[in-house]
Design an enzyme around this catalytic site. Sequence first.
Site, PDB file in Angstrom:
ATOM      1  N   HIS A 128       0.840  -1.190   0.000  1.00 45.79           N
ATOM      2  CA  HIS A 128       0.000   0.000   0.000  1.00 45.79           C
ATOM      3  C   HIS A 128       0.878   1.243   0.000  1.00 45.79           C
ATOM      4  O   HIS A 128       1.838   1.334   0.782  1.00 45.79           O
ATOM      5  CB  HIS A 128      -0.906   0.020   1.240  1.00 45.79           C
ATOM      6  CG  HIS A 128      -1.983  -1.018   1.199  1.00 45.79           C
ATOM      7  ND1 HIS A 128      -3.054  -0.954   0.331  1.00 45.79           N
ATOM      8  CD2 HIS A 128      -2.159  -2.160   1.925  1.00 45.79           C
ATOM      9  CE1 HIS A 128      -3.835  -2.002   0.519  1.00 45.79           C
ATOM     10  NE2 HIS A 128      -3.318  -2.747   1.482  1.00 45.79           N
TER      11      HIS A 128
ATOM     12  N   CYS B 138      -0.736   1.870  -4.980  1.00 44.92           N
ATOM     13  CA  CYS B 138      -1.474   3.075  -5.362  1.00 44.92           C
ATOM     14  C   CYS B 138      -0.500   4.243  -5.484  1.00 44.92           C
ATOM     15  O   CYS B 138       0.450   4.355  -4.709  1.00 44.92           O
ATOM     16  CB  CYS B 138      -2.543   3.396  -4.317  1.00 44.92           C
ATOM     17  SG  CYS B 138      -3.849   2.157  -4.192  1.00 44.92           S
TER      18      CYS B 138
END
Length: 348
Positions: A157, A199
């Site tokens: 992440h 991301c």
Amino acid sequence: MLANIKKVFSFVILLFTLNLCDAVEIPERFQKSNHTNNWAVLVDTSRFWFNYRHVANALSIYRSVKRLGIPDSQIILMISDDMACNPRNPRPATVFNNAHEQINVYGDDVEVDYRGYEVSVESFVRLLTGRVPPDTPRSKRLLTDEGSNILIYLTGHGGDGFLKFQDSEEITSQELADALEQMWQKRRYNEIFCIIDTCQASSMYEKFYSPNILATASSLVGEDSLSHHVDSAIGVYIIDRYTYYVLEFLENVNPSSKKTMSEFLAVCPKKVCISTVGVRRDLFKRDPSKVPITDFFGSVRRVIITTDPIDIQEVPKRRKNISLNKTKVQEKREYLPQFPMHLVKTTV
């Protein structure tokens, strides 16, 4: 007057020289890599069961580079959580990367070098820069040199300018860039190919400033990197979208493949990836369209070239032992395809 003529003549010669330089194509032999060995650093930075897909990502890339010839002794595998032993796993001791569960990527031949809380920002930076404690075993050291091509794969992440480790700490894009610069100053690599599947992944390579680095990211700043599909039997997403199409591409690559890095960089167009894949190539000296994919995903085989004659003596034939019971010839073990395409439905 004579001085002016000389200036004009010099200017014409300069223009002619520049045009000639533009017209000259760089010889093919100078486009080839001079590296002598290949290494891979594969990092999953996420914990917790709902991040199952990140472990599957790292193990799938591990399986691919190993199939293409990079040995375990030159692969550093860092996994933050052991999904194979998680009590929620309905298939204990297994990790799958496709819904049909054809291939267990957590197989018998997986060697995890850093696991659990060993995977941290400090251990990752120390690994890259070679600043590990003296008692660190050889299997946990990145023993690269100035002839090493290194594949760095990061999944987890992230956000704008950072990548989370263990949901408790972060490595920033500047810290990663500085670690790579230390590697260059200490002559720890020849070329680096960095893949980031998070991301806003492209923000992690924006600060790079060291030479001979090619980087790609699964999403641009402001974009999310999405997962691909759920396995209803396991109950979670089992692979990320970008890595899924990377693996689909790598399944058609073999050690003698002629595929190039430019083909790899175009592996996941936006219509299938949903996010926009980013590429950073200004630090890389070679043309990606002329760089074989095996320069990073394969392994260099040492060859001794000699012009001296070699005498090959005839080896006497051994007598065959005659036995009544014929022994069964063991079949050669091969890697099964990770994606049985006749079973997997096309997902857009």
